[in-house]
Design a protein around this motif. Structure first.
Motif, mmCIF file in Angstrom:
data_model
loop_
_atom_site.group_PDB
_atom_site.id
_atom_site.type_symbol
_atom_site.label_atom_id
_atom_site.label_comp_id
_atom_site.label_asym_id
_atom_site.label_seq_id
_atom_site.Cartn_x
_atom_site.Cartn_y
_atom_site.Cartn_z
ATOM 1 N N TYR A 300 0.802 -1.219 0.000
ATOM 2 C CA TYR A 300 0.000 0.000 0.000
ATOM 3 C C TYR A 300 0.845 1.284 0.000
ATOM 4 C CZ TYR A 300 -4.193 -2.767 1.109
ATOM 5 O OH TYR A 300 -5.233 -3.664 1.092
ATOM 6 N N PRO A 301 2.016 1.296 0.656
ATOM 7 C CA PRO A 301 2.815 2.529 0.632
ATOM 8 C C PRO A 301 3.200 2.987 -0.778
ATOM 9 C CG PRO A 301 3.597 1.081 2.359
ATOM 10 C CD PRO A 301 2.602 0.291 1.562
ATOM 11 N N ALA A 302 3.184 2.074 -1.744
ATOM 12 C CA ALA A 302 3.550 2.450 -3.113
ATOM 13 C C ALA A 302 2.594 3.487 -3.680
ATOM 14 C CB ALA A 302 3.576 1.213 -4.010
ATOM 15 N N TYR A 303 1.345 3.497 -3.203
ATOM 16 C CA TYR A 303 0.379 4.458 -3.723
ATOM 17 C C TYR A 303 0.834 5.883 -3.441
ATOM 18 C CZ TYR A 303 -3.767 7.173 -4.615
ATOM 19 O OH TYR A 303 -4.616 8.124 -5.121
ATOM 20 N N TYR A 304 1.111 6.185 -2.184
ATOM 21 C CA TYR A 304 1.452 7.562 -1.845
ATOM 22 C C TYR A 304 2.843 7.952 -2.327
ATOM 23 C CZ TYR A 304 -2.722 8.996 0.607
ATOM 24 O OH TYR A 304 -4.008 9.383 0.895
ATOM 25 N N ALA A 305 3.741 6.999 -2.454
ATOM 26 C CA ALA A 305 5.050 7.316 -3.038
ATOM 27 C C ALA A 305 4.894 7.739 -4.496
ATOM 28 C CB ALA A 305 5.975 6.108 -2.918
ATOM 29 N N ALA A 306 4.039 7.020 -5.235
ATOM 30 C CA ALA A 306 3.803 7.381 -6.640
ATOM 31 C C ALA A 306 3.038 8.687 -6.757
ATOM 32 C CB ALA A 306 3.050 6.252 -7.347
ATOM 33 N N LEU A 307 2.140 8.948 -5.826
ATOM 34 C CA LEU A 307 1.405 10.213 -5.858
ATOM 35 C C LEU A 307 2.346 11.386 -5.595
ATOM 36 C CD1 LEU A 307 -1.460 11.487 -6.043
ATOM 37 C CD2 LEU A 307 -1.446 11.465 -3.544
ATOM 38 N N ARG A 308 3.233 11.228 -4.627
ATOM 39 C CA ARG A 308 4.252 12.262 -4.347
ATOM 40 C C ARG A 308 5.044 12.572 -5.609
ATOM 41 N NH1 ARG A 308 8.497 9.268 -1.452
ATOM 42 N NH2 ARG A 308 8.795 8.622 -3.622
ATOM 43 N N ASP A 309 5.465 11.534 -6.317
ATOM 44 C CA ASP A 309 6.253 11.740 -7.530
ATOM 45 C C ASP A 309 5.428 12.400 -8.631
ATOM 46 O OD1 ASP A 309 8.323 10.543 -6.164
ATOM 47 O OD2 ASP A 309 8.115 8.600 -7.166
ATOM 48 N N ALA A 310 4.144 12.069 -8.705
ATOM 49 C CA ALA A 310 3.287 12.695 -9.714
ATOM 50 C C ALA A 310 3.170 14.194 -9.470
ATOM 51 C CB ALA A 310 1.904 12.042 -9.688
ATOM 52 N N GLY A 314 5.692 15.303 -12.161
ATOM 53 C CA GLY A 314 4.817 15.236 -13.318
ATOM 54 C C GLY A 314 4.641 13.845 -13.890
ATOM 55 N N THR A 315 5.043 12.817 -13.156
ATOM 56 C CA THR A 315 4.814 11.450 -13.611
ATOM 57 C C THR A 315 3.329 11.106 -13.466
ATOM 58 O OG1 THR A 315 5.373 10.661 -11.396
ATOM 59 C CG2 THR A 315 7.143 10.687 -13.023
ATOM 60 N N PRO A 316 2.847 10.056 -14.140
ATOM 61 C CA PRO A 316 1.426 9.712 -14.022
ATOM 62 C C PRO A 316 1.064 9.353 -12.583
ATOM 63 C CG PRO A 316 2.410 8.603 -15.907
ATOM 64 C CD PRO A 316 3.543 9.204 -15.135
ATOM 65 N N PRO A 317 -0.106 9.765 -12.123
ATOM 66 C CA PRO A 317 -0.539 9.393 -10.762
ATOM 67 C C PRO A 317 -0.785 7.895 -10.684
ATOM 68 C CG PRO A 317 -2.317 10.474 -11.946
ATOM 69 C CD PRO A 317 -1.101 10.602 -12.817
ATOM 70 N N PRO A 318 -0.723 7.314 -9.497
ATOM 71 C CA PRO A 318 -0.878 5.861 -9.375
ATOM 72 C C PRO A 318 -2.230 5.352 -9.851
ATOM 73 C CG PRO A 318 -0.919 6.942 -7.221
ATOM 74 C CD PRO A 318 -0.457 7.963 -8.200
ATOM 75 N N VAL A 319 -3.276 6.127 -9.619
ATOM 76 C CA VAL A 319 -4.607 5.829 -10.171
ATOM 77 C C VAL A 319 -5.158 7.154 -10.670
ATOM 78 C CG1 VAL A 319 -6.896 4.887 -9.778
ATOM 79 C CG2 VAL A 319 -4.951 3.981 -8.486
ATOM 80 N N GLY A 320 -5.198 7.308 -11.967
ATOM 81 C CA GLY A 320 -5.613 8.577 -12.543
ATOM 82 C C GLY A 320 -7.114 8.789 -12.480
#
Length: 347
Positions: A300-310, A314-320
């Motif tokens: 589950y932590p991967a979600y917020y890590a990917a959101l931070r990067d988005a 400017g990378t794609p959000p984990p769930v657009g």
């Protein structure tokens, strides 16, 4: 001076306290700055550093807030998300993304106009069992998948006195668990040709849907999504059958129970599934070989890590938001199918 993104969490019920607050607090680059709640004592018991406000408008007006997480009752998701976007905040909305397609589209338009990231919290993409299934499909271990059963059953015969189980917009299991199961199938196979749904109230005194049995029809594949509240033998999670084999999985991903028990994603062994699935593969001679399938750890932590990067890169959000819209289209098609007792084409 810290470059962390300041997060305002709206709501500190089950979703806010069990899922969002611990995950945000454990994600490098994010800071749980503010929680909007009427129970400051509950918030400070686990997050003493967080500021507690009573009114979401105060969080929206604070220039220090970068990201707003909406974890409030379902009928407030769209209004709060729209207000946060109008204030220039990035937004994450817990499932369901909205009550209907119209709300979802208005949220997406507002995010585009504001130039902000808008995402949905479909965290069960990072369940250990779903990650295991995705790896099996990518490897071609089942051949062409023709049948998928996704269950999320429970035995809860007493109807609790909470908004999720009362009559009203956005209540019931189809809005609660449906988005998770729909999102997983859409992630694997894309949109279906049609949706056929049976929704029911089975428990004594039920006011909202506590059972659903929904089929998503594809050209060859049939995906069956099922949840009930009167299932004492609720072990099955997945049964997936293809031209080259089957995969059977019992037991739920352990992360929710771990979070409910106070464990943190930084703890050793986080996300390890104690009950890996069983893979049955057809051999060249027609026999079937049975083996335990490898199971990656849930994450589950991967979600917020990917959101931070988005937000930062400017990378794609984990769930657009577009993916969330597709989920809402299936949810709405299921409601129509049940109301009219027919299959609804998905165009």
């Amino acid at each position: 001076m810290s470059n962390d993104l300041n997060v305002a969490l709206l709501g500190f019920g089950l979703a806010g306290s069990v899922f969002h607050a611990p995950l945000v607090a454990c994600t490098p680059g994010l800071r749980l700055h503010t929680v909007v709640s009427r129970d400051a004592g509950k918030v400070h018991a686990g997050h003493p550093q967080a500021r507690v406000l009573a009114d979401p408008a105060q969080a929206f007006a604070d220039a220090a807030i970068d990201l707003v997480v909406v974890a409030t009752p379902n009928d407030t998701h769209a209004p709060l998300a729209l207000a946060a976007l109008a204030a220039g905040k990035h937004v994450v909305v817990d499932k369901p993304f909205a009550l209907d397609i119209g709300q979802a589209r208005s949220m997406i338009a507002a995010a585009e106009q504001a130039g902000r990231v808008l995402g949905a919290f479909h965290n069960r993409r990072w369940d250990a069992d779903f990650l295991a299934l995705g790896a099996l499909l990518e490897a071609g271990a089942l051949g062409e998948v023709v049948e998928l059963h996704s269950h999320f059953d429970r035995f809860r015969p007493q109807v609790p006195d909470r908004w999720r189980d009362r009559a009203g917009a956005g209540s019931g299991l189809w809005y609660d668990l449906g988005p998770h199961l729909v999102d997983q199938v859409l992630k694997l196979f894309g949109p279906p040709l049609a949706v056929c749904a049976d929704l029911a109230q089975q428990r004594q005194g039920a006011q909202a849907t506590d059972y659903f049995h929904v089929q998503l029809r594809y050209p060859r594949l049939r995906a069956v999504l099922h949840a009930g509240a009167l299932v004492p033998g609720h072990g099955l999670r997945f049964a997936v059958h293809g031209t080259g084999g089957s995969w059977i999985k019992h037991g739920l991903d352990p992360q929710e129970d771990a979070l409910r028990g106070g464990a943190l994603p930084t703890d050793a062994g986080w996300g390890r599934d104690p009950r890996p699935g069983t893979l049955l593969q057809v051999q060249a001679d027609g026999s079937v070989h049975e083996a335990r399938s490898p199971s990656p750890h849930g994450n589950y932590p991967a979600y917020y890590a990917a959101l931070r990067d988005a937000i930062n890169d400017g990378t794609p959000p984990p769930v657009g938001a577009g993916e969330a819209l597709q989920v809402m289209r299936v949810i709405e098609a299921g409601l129509l199918s049940d109301a009219q007792r027919r299959e609804v084409a998905f165009d």
